[in-house]
Design a protein around this motif. Structure first.
Motif, PDB file in Angstrom:
ATOM      1  N   ALA A  17       0.892  -1.208   0.061  1.00 18.25           N
ATOM      2  CA  ALA A  17       0.025   0.103  -0.089  1.00 18.25           C
ATOM      3  C   ALA A  17       0.789   1.139   0.035  1.00 18.25           C
ATOM      4  O   ALA A  17       0.901   2.232  -0.619  1.00 18.25           O
ATOM      5  N   THR A  18       1.896   1.177   0.851  1.00 18.61           N
ATOM      6  CA  THR A  18       2.686   2.542   0.966  1.00 18.61           C
ATOM      7  C   THR A  18       3.542   2.653  -0.580  1.00 18.61           C
ATOM      8  O   THR A  18       3.774   3.752  -0.785  1.00 18.61           O
ATOM      9  N   ALA A  19       3.639   1.640  -1.044  1.00 19.94           N
ATOM     10  CA  ALA A  19       4.494   1.497  -2.656  1.00 19.94           C
ATOM     11  C   ALA A  19       3.394   1.858  -3.492  1.00 19.94           C
ATOM     12  O   ALA A  19       3.955   2.197  -4.681  1.00 19.94           O
ATOM     13  N   GLY A  20       2.022   1.726  -3.387  1.00 24.36           N
ATOM     14  CA  GLY A  20       1.169   1.987  -4.294  1.00 24.36           C
ATOM     15  C   GLY A  20       0.970   1.087  -5.431  1.00 24.36           C
ATOM     16  O   GLY A  20       0.938   1.300  -6.586  1.00 24.36           O
ATOM     17  N   THR A  21       1.187  -0.156  -4.952  1.00 23.12           N
ATOM     18  CA  THR A  21       1.069  -1.334  -5.618  1.00 23.12           C
ATOM     19  C   THR A  21       0.359  -2.496  -5.256  1.00 23.12           C
ATOM     20  O   THR A  21      -0.009  -2.654  -4.005  1.00 23.12           O
ATOM     21  N   ALA A  22      -0.328  -3.171  -6.161  1.00 18.33           N
ATOM     22  CA  ALA A  22      -1.119  -4.766  -5.707  1.00 18.33           C
ATOM     23  C   ALA A  22      -0.216  -5.618  -5.680  1.00 18.33           C
ATOM     24  O   ALA A  22       0.944  -5.339  -6.344  1.00 18.33           O
ATOM     25  N   LEU A  23      -0.405  -6.607  -5.037  1.00 16.35           N
ATOM     26  CA  LEU A  23       0.354  -7.964  -5.276  1.00 16.35           C
ATOM     27  C   LEU A  23      -0.550  -8.998  -5.715  1.00 16.35           C
ATOM     28  O   LEU A  23      -1.772  -9.212  -5.391  1.00 16.35           O
ATOM     29  N   THR A  24      -0.106  -9.829  -6.556  1.00 16.98           N
ATOM     30  CA  THR A  24      -0.716 -11.277  -6.909  1.00 16.98           C
ATOM     31  C   THR A  24      -0.499 -12.288  -5.482  1.00 16.98           C
ATOM     32  O   THR A  24       0.045 -12.178  -4.857  1.00 16.98           O
ATOM     33  N   TYR A  25      -1.490 -13.248  -5.770  1.00 19.90           N
ATOM     34  CA  TYR A  25      -1.566 -14.125  -4.847  1.00 19.90           C
ATOM     35  C   TYR A  25      -0.431 -14.725  -4.746  1.00 19.90           C
ATOM     36  O   TYR A  25       0.264 -15.209  -3.503  1.00 19.90           O
ATOM     37  N   ALA A  64      -6.956  -6.418   1.920  1.00 19.83           N
ATOM     38  CA  ALA A  64      -7.199  -7.635   1.137  1.00 19.83           C
ATOM     39  C   ALA A  64      -7.624  -7.287  -0.315  1.00 19.83           C
ATOM     40  O   ALA A  64      -6.982  -8.121  -1.302  1.00 19.83           O
ATOM     41  N   VAL A  65      -7.981  -5.861  -0.297  1.00 13.75           N
ATOM     42  CA  VAL A  65      -8.250  -5.699  -2.067  1.00 13.75           C
ATOM     43  C   VAL A  65      -6.894  -5.464  -2.892  1.00 13.75           C
ATOM     44  O   VAL A  65      -7.062  -5.587  -4.117  1.00 13.75           O
ATOM     45  N   LEU A  66      -5.709  -5.426  -1.906  1.00 18.76           N
ATOM     46  CA  LEU A  66      -4.467  -5.315  -2.704  1.00 18.76           C
ATOM     47  C   LEU A  66      -3.962  -6.601  -3.383  1.00 18.76           C
ATOM     48  O   LEU A  66      -3.013  -6.575  -3.935  1.00 18.76           O
ATOM     49  N   VAL A  67      -4.820  -7.616  -2.938  1.00 16.34           N
ATOM     50  CA  VAL A  67      -4.270  -8.890  -3.513  1.00 16.34           C
ATOM     51  C   VAL A  67      -5.010  -9.512  -4.591  1.00 16.34           C
ATOM     52  O   VAL A  67      -6.210  -9.584  -4.520  1.00 16.34           O
ATOM     53  N   VAL A  68      -4.621  -9.534  -5.774  1.00 20.17           N
ATOM     54  CA  VAL A  68      -5.260  -9.745  -7.057  1.00 20.17           C
ATOM     55  C   VAL A  68      -4.716 -11.169  -7.889  1.00 20.17           C
ATOM     56  O   VAL A  68      -3.709 -11.561  -7.747  1.00 20.17           O
ATOM     57  N   ARG A  69      -5.499 -11.475  -8.751  1.00 22.12           N
ATOM     58  CA  ARG A  69      -5.030 -12.372  -9.594  1.00 22.12           C
ATOM     59  C   ARG A  69      -4.333 -11.949 -10.780  1.00 22.12           C
ATOM     60  O   ARG A  69      -4.369 -10.760 -11.130  1.00 22.12           O
ATOM     61  N   GLN A  70      -3.287 -12.550 -10.973  1.00 22.71           N
ATOM     62  CA  GLN A  70      -2.184 -12.256 -12.091  1.00 22.71           C
ATOM     63  C   GLN A  70      -2.777 -12.194 -13.396  1.00 22.71           C
ATOM     64  O   GLN A  70      -2.670 -11.323 -14.166  1.00 22.71           O
ATOM     65  N   SER A  71      -3.938 -12.985 -13.948  1.00 26.21           N
ATOM     66  CA  SER A  71      -4.612 -13.037 -15.011  1.00 26.21           C
ATOM     67  C   SER A  71      -5.239 -11.661 -15.291  1.00 26.21           C
ATOM     68  O   SER A  71      -5.469 -11.152 -16.626  1.00 26.21           O
TER      69      SER A  71
END
Length: 119
Positions: A17-25, A64-71
């Motif tokens: 969040a601090t970096a402004g990025t989402a992460l994949t599972y 949790a909304v920061l964790v996303v599917r790669q697809s």
């Protein structure tokens, strides 16, 4: 099992969040020392729910909304079913409307944690 440690999972999400990025599972699991498997992902999803419950209790935006599917860059089915009541989103879990909701929620987390961490 590190995947079940809400504090450790939260720490990775706060850094994202601090970096402004989402992460994949897969990225979250890798950071926790695991390779991606369906059972590990399900365990992670339970932990993500606990992280969000604690954030809500503290008056913080959800993480949790920061964790996303790669697809497609969207959260998985568990996030959608678990957060329906909170967001009252009735559209498809893919496509432009889903992306619009996720972008807004991620932006809230990014803005909040970047401001708190001096970014």
């Amino acid at each position: 099992m590190r995947v079940a440690d809400p504090q450790e999972v939260r720490a990775h999400l706060l850094a994202a969040a601090t970096a402004g990025t989402a992460l994949t599972y897969s990225e979250v699991l890798e950071r926790l020392g695991h390779r991606f498997t369906r059972p590990k992902m399900r365990a992670l999803c339970k932990t993500l729910a606990a992280v969000d419950e604690a954030a809500e209790a503290a008056g913080e935006p959800e993480l949790a909304v920061l964790v996303v599917r790669q697809s497609d860059g969207l959260p998985g089915q568990g996030w959608w079913t678990g957060s329906w009541e909170k967001h009252r989103f009735t559209g498809e879990w893919t496509g432009p409307a889903a992306h619009q909701l996720i972008d807004r929620l991620q932006r809230q987390a990014f803005d909040y944690w970047q401001a708190r961490n001096g970014n």
